[in-house]
Design a protein around this motif. Structure first.
Motif, PDB file in Angstrom:
ATOM      1  N   GLY A 150     -18.491 -19.939 -10.492  1.00  0.00           N
ATOM      2  CA  GLY A 150     -19.244 -19.260 -11.534  1.00  0.00           C
ATOM      3  C   GLY A 150     -18.455 -18.209 -12.285  1.00  0.00           C
ATOM      4  N   ASP A 151     -17.300 -17.805 -11.776  1.00  0.00           N
ATOM      5  CA  ASP A 151     -16.486 -16.810 -12.467  1.00  0.00           C
ATOM      6  C   ASP A 151     -15.939 -17.371 -13.778  1.00  0.00           C
ATOM      7  N   HIS A 152     -15.842 -16.496 -14.781  1.00  0.00           N
ATOM      8  CA  HIS A 152     -15.244 -16.839 -16.064  1.00  0.00           C
ATOM      9  C   HIS A 152     -13.964 -16.031 -16.235  1.00  0.00           C
ATOM     10  N   LEU A 153     -12.848 -16.719 -16.415  1.00  0.00           N
ATOM     11  CA  LEU A 153     -11.570 -16.060 -16.636  1.00  0.00           C
ATOM     12  C   LEU A 153     -11.218 -16.149 -18.118  1.00  0.00           C
ATOM     13  N   PRO A 154     -11.279 -15.045 -18.851  1.00  0.00           N
ATOM     14  CA  PRO A 154     -10.948 -15.083 -20.279  1.00  0.00           C
ATOM     15  C   PRO A 154      -9.448 -15.299 -20.478  1.00  0.00           C
ATOM     16  N   CYS A 155      -9.100 -16.150 -21.450  1.00  0.00           N
ATOM     17  CA  CYS A 155      -7.718 -16.466 -21.754  1.00  0.00           C
ATOM     18  C   CYS A 155      -7.443 -16.167 -23.224  1.00  0.00           C
ATOM     19  N   ARG A 156      -6.179 -16.082 -23.565  1.00  0.00           N
ATOM     20  CA  ARG A 156      -5.788 -15.768 -24.941  1.00  0.00           C
ATOM     21  C   ARG A 156      -5.683 -17.057 -25.755  1.00  0.00           C
ATOM     22  N   PRO A 157      -6.627 -17.316 -26.666  1.00  0.00           N
ATOM     23  CA  PRO A 157      -6.643 -18.592 -27.393  1.00  0.00           C
ATOM     24  C   PRO A 157      -5.441 -18.784 -28.304  1.00  0.00           C
ATOM     25  N   ASP A 158      -4.812 -17.692 -28.762  1.00  0.00           N
ATOM     26  CA  ASP A 158      -3.690 -17.820 -29.692  1.00  0.00           C
ATOM     27  C   ASP A 158      -2.421 -18.341 -29.022  1.00  0.00           C
ATOM     28  N   ALA A 159      -2.426 -18.453 -27.690  1.00  0.00           N
ATOM     29  CA  ALA A 159      -1.227 -18.899 -26.972  1.00  0.00           C
ATOM     30  C   ALA A 159      -1.284 -20.375 -26.584  1.00  0.00           C
ATOM     31  N   GLN A 160      -2.333 -21.098 -27.000  1.00  0.00           N
ATOM     32  CA  GLN A 160      -2.569 -22.435 -26.458  1.00  0.00           C
ATOM     33  C   GLN A 160      -1.948 -23.569 -27.276  1.00  0.00           C
ATOM     34  N   ASP A 161      -1.458 -23.275 -28.470  1.00  0.00           N
ATOM     35  CA  ASP A 161      -0.935 -24.324 -29.344  1.00  0.00           C
ATOM     36  C   ASP A 161       0.488 -24.680 -28.937  1.00  0.00           C
ATOM     37  N   ARG A 162       0.607 -25.360 -27.798  1.00  0.00           N
ATOM     38  CA  ARG A 162       1.916 -25.707 -27.248  1.00  0.00           C
ATOM     39  C   ARG A 162       1.960 -27.195 -26.911  1.00  0.00           C
TER      40      ARG A 162
END
Length: 344
Positions: A150-162
């Motif tokens: 149930g935990d949500h780990l926020p990630c940085r969306p601007d780093a995903q375009d790889r």
């Protein structure tokens, strides 16, 4: 914000980075990833620095969903495997986890600790400069706790375009006995006891966790008693309490202790030792400072070389892969009349 949502995981699954350095004088344990080699490899695959926090798995795997966007992820360590929506991902390979997809991590098969890294790291507030979770002090992690369903780990969306990448290098691995430097209290033991320590085989007991690994084997006799004025502890110190059975202190260790330390596992071998499971046999070999420094430099250079060992993923032309790709942009009917007259 894009989240990695925990669907299931083992009880000691946690966030770990290089550790909480600079606070031992205040009694704060450094903590940090048990296998920094695997952490560095997982981070390299997603374009992170080697010490970026990742999810550390201990003996068990887990399942995670992607919510709010796509995530570039990689898993490395202890022979653990992972899949996306049931499709296996090749070892030492990163993958784009698309929104709504589920990533499943298998349990470590050749050791204890595996690491799941996300491009850009986790957008979680640090405590004393680190995300590393320390069980006994409840510092770090996600709100001072290990991960749970149930935990949500926020990630940085601007780093995903790889682009998905693969590592063309194996884990740096030494073989043979675990190397140690004698001391700092080897004078609390007779030469015969030190010889016994270096020539005997020990077994890692079930009493092994992120704080320390209890060993069983021949009893190590003290020459001056087993109490000393408490002094500082570092990763890899090998304490010998009154039982005569050594304890190798690990990342979640205390910062000071009052038992004599017969030897210290060198930094380059500590991750290899950490991946040994209860029941495994271990021997030790004493080395001098020059050999320990040379091994540490080799590990440092290997870690620094990881980004240059990356290559784009070359997919095999399997039926499953072809069916997963959009190979055409549309269809035409060869028998239908042309919609316009063709002119040369």
């Amino acid at each position: 914000m894009t989240d990695l949502v925990v669907k299931s995981c083992g009880p000691m699954t946690s966030l770990q980075d290089r550790g909480r350095l600079g606070y031992q004088g205040f009694g704060v344990s450094p903590s940090g990833a048990m296998d920094r080699r695997a952490l560095a490899m997982a981070n390299a695959l997603v374009g992170n620095s080697p010490e970026t926090a990742a999810i550390e798995f201990v003996n068990l795997g887990g399942a995670f969903a992607c919510e709010g966007g796509d995530l570039h992820v990689a898993l490395v360590g202890a022979g653990a495997s992972f899949s996306v929506d049931g499709t296996p991902v090749a070892p030492k390979t990163s993958v784009l986890l698309k929104e709504g997809q589920v990533l499943e991590v298998g349990h470590p098969r050749t050791g204890t600790f595996a690491y799941l890294a996300v491009a850009g790291g986790f957008a979680v507030e640090r405590e004393l400069g680190s995300l590393s979770f320390h069980l006994r002090s409840r510092l770090g992690g996600l709100k001072g706790a290990p991960l749970k369903s149930g935990d949500h780990l926020p990630c940085r969306p601007d780093a995903q375009d790889r682009e998905p990448m693969q590592l063309a290098v194996d884990m740096i691995e030494e073989s043979g006995p675990i190397r140690v430097m004698l001391g700092p209290q080897d004078d609390y033991f007779t030469p015969e006891t030190i010889r016994t320590f270096l020539e005997s085989e020990f077994t890692i007991s079930p009493q092994a966790d992120r704080m320390g690994f209890q060993l069983t084997g021949p009893q190590l006799e003290h020459a001056k008693g087993f109490n000393i004025v408490s002094d500082g502890i570092v990763d890899g110190h090998i304490q010998v309490p009154g039982s005569g059975q050594p304890i190798v202190l690990m990342r979640d260790r205390q910062t000071a202790g009052g038992y004599p330390k017969i030897a210290t596992v060198i930094s380059a071998d500590l991750a290899r030792f950490a991946q040994m499971r209860p029941g495994a046999k271990v021997r030790f070999r004493a080395v001098e400072r020059d050999e320990a420094l040379a091994a540490a430099r080799r590990l440092r250079d290997w870690t620094a070389s990881l980004p240059s060992s990356l290559a784009p993923v070359r997919f095999a032309l399997t039926t499953e892969h072809l069916l997963s790709r959009n190979l055409i942009s549309g269809t035409v009917d060869a028998l239908a009349p042309a919609s316009a007259e063709h002119h040369d």
